[in-house]
Design an enzyme around this catalytic site. Structure first.
Site, PDB file in Angstrom:
ATOM      1  CG  ASN A  10      -1.710   1.248   1.391  1.00  0.00           C
ATOM      2  OD1 ASN A  10      -1.810   2.038   0.451  1.00  0.00           O
ATOM      3  ND2 ASN A  10      -2.287   1.451   2.571  1.00  0.00           N
ATOM      4  CD1 TRP A  11       3.749   1.095  -2.787  1.00  0.00           C
ATOM      5  CD2 TRP A  11       3.605   2.154  -4.762  1.00  0.00           C
ATOM      6  NE1 TRP A  11       4.501   0.396  -3.700  1.00  0.00           N
ATOM      7  CE2 TRP A  11       4.424   1.020  -4.913  1.00  0.00           C
ATOM      8  CE3 TRP A  11       3.364   2.965  -5.866  1.00  0.00           C
ATOM      9  CZ2 TRP A  11       5.008   0.687  -6.141  1.00  0.00           C
ATOM     10  CZ3 TRP A  11       3.947   2.640  -7.065  1.00  0.00           C
ATOM     11  CH2 TRP A  11       4.768   1.505  -7.204  1.00  0.00           C
ATOM     12  CE  LYS A  12      -0.159   3.503   4.582  1.00  0.00           C
ATOM     13  NZ  LYS A  12      -0.288   3.653   6.011  1.00  0.00           N
ATOM     14  CG  HIS A  95      -6.037   2.052   4.854  1.00  0.00           C
ATOM     15  ND1 HIS A  95      -5.650   3.040   5.723  1.00  0.00           N
ATOM     16  CD2 HIS A  95      -5.017   1.174   4.797  1.00  0.00           C
ATOM     17  CE1 HIS A  95      -4.423   2.771   6.165  1.00  0.00           C
ATOM     18  NE2 HIS A  95      -4.013   1.644   5.620  1.00  0.00           N
ATOM     19  CD  GLU A  97      -3.176   5.779   6.400  1.00  0.00           C
ATOM     20  OE1 GLU A  97      -3.085   5.810   5.162  1.00  0.00           O
ATOM     21  OE2 GLU A  97      -2.292   5.280   7.129  1.00  0.00           O
ATOM     22  CD  GLU A 167      -3.934  -2.402   7.139  1.00  0.00           C
ATOM     23  OE1 GLU A 167      -2.744  -2.533   6.826  1.00  0.00           O
ATOM     24  OE2 GLU A 167      -4.625  -1.451   6.779  1.00  0.00           O
ATOM     25  N   GLY A 173       1.937   2.082  10.970  1.00  0.00           N
ATOM     26  CA  GLY A 173       2.968   3.116  10.920  1.00  0.00           C
ATOM     27  C   GLY A 173       3.592   3.457  12.262  1.00  0.00           C
ATOM     28  CB  SER A 213       4.421  -2.074  12.429  1.00  0.00           C
ATOM     29  OG  SER A 213       4.006  -0.751  12.742  1.00  0.00           O
ATOM     30  N   GLY A 234       2.582  -1.100   4.402  1.00  0.00           N
ATOM     31  CA  GLY A 234       2.642   0.321   4.052  1.00  0.00           C
ATOM     32  C   GLY A 234       4.087   0.772   3.875  1.00  0.00           C
ATOM     33  N   GLY A 235       4.643   1.378   4.916  1.00  0.00           N
ATOM     34  CA  GLY A 235       5.982   1.975   4.864  1.00  0.00           C
ATOM     35  C   GLY A 235       7.046   1.075   4.236  1.00  0.00           C
TER      36      GLY A 235
HETATM   37  P1  PGA Z   1       2.441   0.259   7.794  1.00  0.00           P
HETATM   38  O1  PGA Z   1       1.026   0.554   7.081  1.00  0.00           O
HETATM   39  O2  PGA Z   1       2.969  -1.036   7.188  1.00  0.00           O
HETATM   40  O3  PGA Z   1       3.290   1.437   7.428  1.00  0.00           O
HETATM   41  O4  PGA Z   1       2.191   0.113   9.242  1.00  0.00           O
HETATM   42  C1  PGA Z   1       0.105  -0.467   6.810  1.00  0.00           C
HETATM   43  C2  PGA Z   1      -1.100   0.086   6.124  1.00  0.00           C
HETATM   44  O5  PGA Z   1      -1.449   1.258   6.358  1.00  0.00           O
HETATM   45  O6  PGA Z   1      -1.753  -0.614   5.342  1.00  0.00           O
END
Ligand code: PGA
Length: 256
Positions: A10-12, A95, A97, A167, A173, A213, A234-235
């Site tokens: 997930n590149w956001k 998600h 966010e 999640e 994050g 994470s 994500g990250g």
């Molecule tokens: P993260 O994000 O791996 O940076 O914790 C996961 C996500 O938001 O899907």
């Protein structure tokens, strides 16, 4: 047949279309002929070029959101049939966010799930509790509510196309990861809820991913857990070298 293993990036809101194709150019030789299903959820602006670029690879390209409406006067929105034509085969929905920053409700996410299925885009439904909800011992109640509302009215024959991603909001994050037993317990509970909705046989076919994470050092132990069918990253997915290490760790795990 098992459910397989998924590594979803997930590149956001990172990477231009050019940076996206550079990434695929670097990643694809490292993961040739992978057994793991490798999905990249990229920004809207990269879907078309990256999916054309990734045609000869084992990568699947998808979006991070879509409109719940079919089409119409919705300035700034993107419809699922547009994503489909651009080359998206899946979409992240709900998600945290989107829920927290953009006010998406379970009802809105439900409409999006139905719409995605109608337009032949595989929905990855994201669910998870906040820190406060966990501290109040409400985790099961919260995720059950999210699953039941988002997946109501879905025909049984479509249910096997779903993917669920657990999640915990407090793990996204932050570097904080739940214990193995916490993850196993929630995933087993998700499977029970899916069983109540679609019957046990269909519930067994739905992959349930963990996200929050994930990095190359913790992925193997998490994906080896019962009822964990892969990861949403994500990250650590932003660098092709690091994400390829995550995919390689998934490749080492015996088929489930
Ligand atoms: P993260 O994000 O791996 O940076 O914790 C996961 C996500 O938001 O899907």
């Amino acid at each position: 047949m098992g459910r397989g293993i998924y590594a979803v990036a997930n590149w956001k809101m990172y990477k231009t279309a050019r940076q996206a194709t550079d990434y695929v150019e670097k990643l694809s030789p490292k993961i040739q002929c992978c057994k793991t299903n490798v999905y990249l959820a990229v920004p809207f602006t990269s879907i078309f070029s990256v999916s054309a670029f990734a045609k000869e690879t084992c990568l699947s390209i998808g979006a991070q959101n879509m409109s719940d409406a079919k089409e119409g006067a919705f300035t700034g929105e993107v419809a699922s049939f547009m994503l489909k034509e651009a080359g998206a085969s899946f979409v992240l929905l709900g998600h945290s966010e989107r829920r927290v920053l953009f006010g998406e409700t379970n009802e809105c996410i439900h409409r999006k799930v139905l719409r995605a299925l109608q337009d032949d885009i595989r929905p990855i439904l994201c669910i998870g509790e906040t820190k406060k909800e966990r501290d109040e011992s409400r985790t099961e109640e919260v995720i059950e509510g999210e699953i039941v509302v988002a997946l109501s009215e879905i025909p049984k024959e479509d249910a096997a196309r779903l993917i669920l991603a657990y999640e915990p909001v407090w793990a996204i994050g932050t570097g904080a990861v739940p214990t193995s037993s916490m993850i196993e317990k929630v995933h087993a509970y998700c499977r029970t809820v899916l069983g109540k909705l679609f019957g046990q046989k269909t519930a067994e076919k739905i992959p349930i991913l963990y996200g929050g994470s994930i990095n190359p050092s913790n992925v193997e132990s998490i994906v080896s857990l019962k009822d964990v069918d892969g990861v949403l990253v994500g990250g650590a997915s932003l660098d092709p070298e690091i994400f390829s290490q995550i995919v390689m760790e998934c490749e080492r795990i015996e088929r489930k």
